[in-house]
Design an enzyme around this catalytic site. Structure first.
Site, PDB file in Angstrom:
ATOM      1  N   ASN A   9      47.280  41.679  31.932  1.00 53.23           N
ATOM      2  CA  ASN A   9      47.717  40.950  33.303  1.00 53.23           C
ATOM      3  C   ASN A   9      46.976  39.636  33.203  1.00 53.23           C
ATOM      4  OD1 ASN A   9      48.390  39.746  35.521  1.00 53.23           O
ATOM      5  ND2 ASN A   9      47.951  41.656  36.848  1.00 53.23           N
ATOM      6  N   HIS A  95      51.990  44.353  42.746  1.00 49.25           N
ATOM      7  CA  HIS A  95      50.701  44.526  42.521  1.00 49.25           C
ATOM      8  C   HIS A  95      49.803  44.406  43.697  1.00 49.25           C
ATOM      9  CE1 HIS A  95      46.621  43.100  41.059  1.00 49.25           C
ATOM     10  NE2 HIS A  95      47.087  43.349  39.715  1.00 49.25           N
ATOM     11  N   GLU A 167      47.415  51.991  39.983  1.00 48.66           N
ATOM     12  CA  GLU A 167      46.206  51.152  39.944  1.00 48.66           C
ATOM     13  C   GLU A 167      45.385  51.358  41.219  1.00 48.66           C
ATOM     14  OE1 GLU A 167      46.351  47.552  36.958  1.00 48.66           O
ATOM     15  OE2 GLU A 167      47.730  47.258  39.072  1.00 48.66           O
ATOM     16  N   SER A 208      40.030  48.233  36.001  1.00 48.09           N
ATOM     17  CA  SER A 208      38.754  47.965  35.439  1.00 48.09           C
ATOM     18  C   SER A 208      38.816  48.773  33.962  1.00 48.09           C
ATOM     19  CB  SER A 208      37.530  48.239  36.124  1.00 48.09           C
ATOM     20  OG  SER A 208      37.579  47.521  37.171  1.00 48.09           O
TER      21      SER A 208
HETATM   22  P1  PGA Z   1      41.430  44.523  36.006  1.00 58.15           P
HETATM   23  O1  PGA Z   1      42.748  44.341  36.787  1.00 58.15           O
HETATM   24  O2  PGA Z   1      41.694  45.201  34.908  1.00 58.15           O
HETATM   25  O3  PGA Z   1      40.830  43.316  35.882  1.00 58.15           O
HETATM   26  O4  PGA Z   1      40.681  45.607  36.954  1.00 58.15           O
HETATM   27  C1  PGA Z   1      43.759  45.274  36.433  1.00 58.15           C
HETATM   28  C2  PGA Z   1      44.978  44.569  37.344  1.00 58.15           C
HETATM   29  O5  PGA Z   1      45.091  44.042  38.345  1.00 58.15           O
HETATM   30  O6  PGA Z   1      46.158  45.045  36.909  1.00 58.15           O
END
Ligand code: PGA
Length: 247
Positions: A9, A95, A167, A208
């Site tokens: 993403n 999201h 997430e 992350s």
């Molecule tokens: P990140 O984002 O890997 O930077 O934590 C993940 C996401 O928002 O899909």
């Protein structure tokens, strides 16, 4: 067992030039017969350029957002059919940034999910709890409710044909990640909620993810891959993470 998948993403980052560069690097390094499907989610305006570059590669393209409406007087919106027309196979819905910053409700997310599926674009439904919800031990309840809102609108079978990304909001862009056990607990609960029809639904973890923590997360029995934000903006790092889905 869900099909292995690794999704990047790109959020609202970069320029047309940097998007072309990243897509070119990925297409040069991604083998045609890799086991996991790789998907990138560029900013909307960069999708046509990225789509041209990836046309002969095995990498799929998705959009980060879609309108819940199919067409008409909706200034500023982009329909699922338009995304399909530009080569998008997938779209993110729900999201946490859309939910929190743009006020998308469970109902709106469900309508976007339906609009995508009706047009033939596969929705990746993102769900997850905030830090305070986890502290209150409400994680499983919050996630189940987010998924139920979509099941109520389109039915269980349709949800099982999509991809679901767990997430935790507190892990997105923070450098903090759910432990493999925490993530697996939620993924197992999602699998149970989906029942028999959900045995082969692809479930992703996001928040992350990087090349240091991905291996342990992807080893969990109900985690079929990752939705990667920050670490997907760098070709080498993203390729390394992709290899760990297949390990
Ligand atoms: P990140 O984002 O890997 O930077 O934590 C993940 C996401 O928002 O899909």
């Amino acid at each position: 067992m869900g099909k292995p998948l690794i999704a990047g993403n790109w959020k609202m980052h970069g320029t047309a030039e940097s998007a072309r560069k990243l897509a070119t690097q990925l297409s040069q390094h991604r083998s045609q017969d890799a086991v996991a499907e790789m998907i990138v989610f560029p900013p909307l305006l960069h999708i046509p350029a990225v789509s041209d570059i990836l046309a002969t590669s095995s990498i799929s393209i998705g959009a980060q957002n879609v309108s819940q409406y199919s067409n008409g007087a909706y200034t500023g919106e982009v329909s699922a059919e338009m995304l399909l027309d530009q080569g998008c196979k997938y779209v993110l819905v729900g999201h946490s940034e859309r939910r929190a910053v743009f006020g998308e409700s469970d109902q709106t997310v469900a309508e976007k999910f339906r609009a995508a599926q009706n047009a033939g674009v596969i929705p990746i439904l993102c769900v997850g709890e905030s830090f305070s919800q986890r502290q209150q031990d409400a994680t499983l309840e919050v996630v189940a409710k987010q998924i139920s809102a979509v099941i109520d609108l389109v039915g269980l079978d349709k949800v099982c044909q999509s991809v679901i990304a767990y997430e935790p909001v507190w892990a997105i862009g923070t450098g903090e990640t759910a432990s493999p056990e925490q993530a697996q607990e939620v993924h197992a609960a999602i699998r149970t909620q989906l029942g028999k029809a959900g045995r082969s639904t692809t479930l992703l973890y996001g928040g992350s993810v990087n090349k240091g923590n991905a291996a342990e997360l992807f080893k969990q029995p109900d985690i079929n891959g990752g939705l990667v934000g920050g670490a997907s903006l760098e070709a080498d790092e993203f390729m390394n993470i992709a290899q760990l889905v297949e390990a």
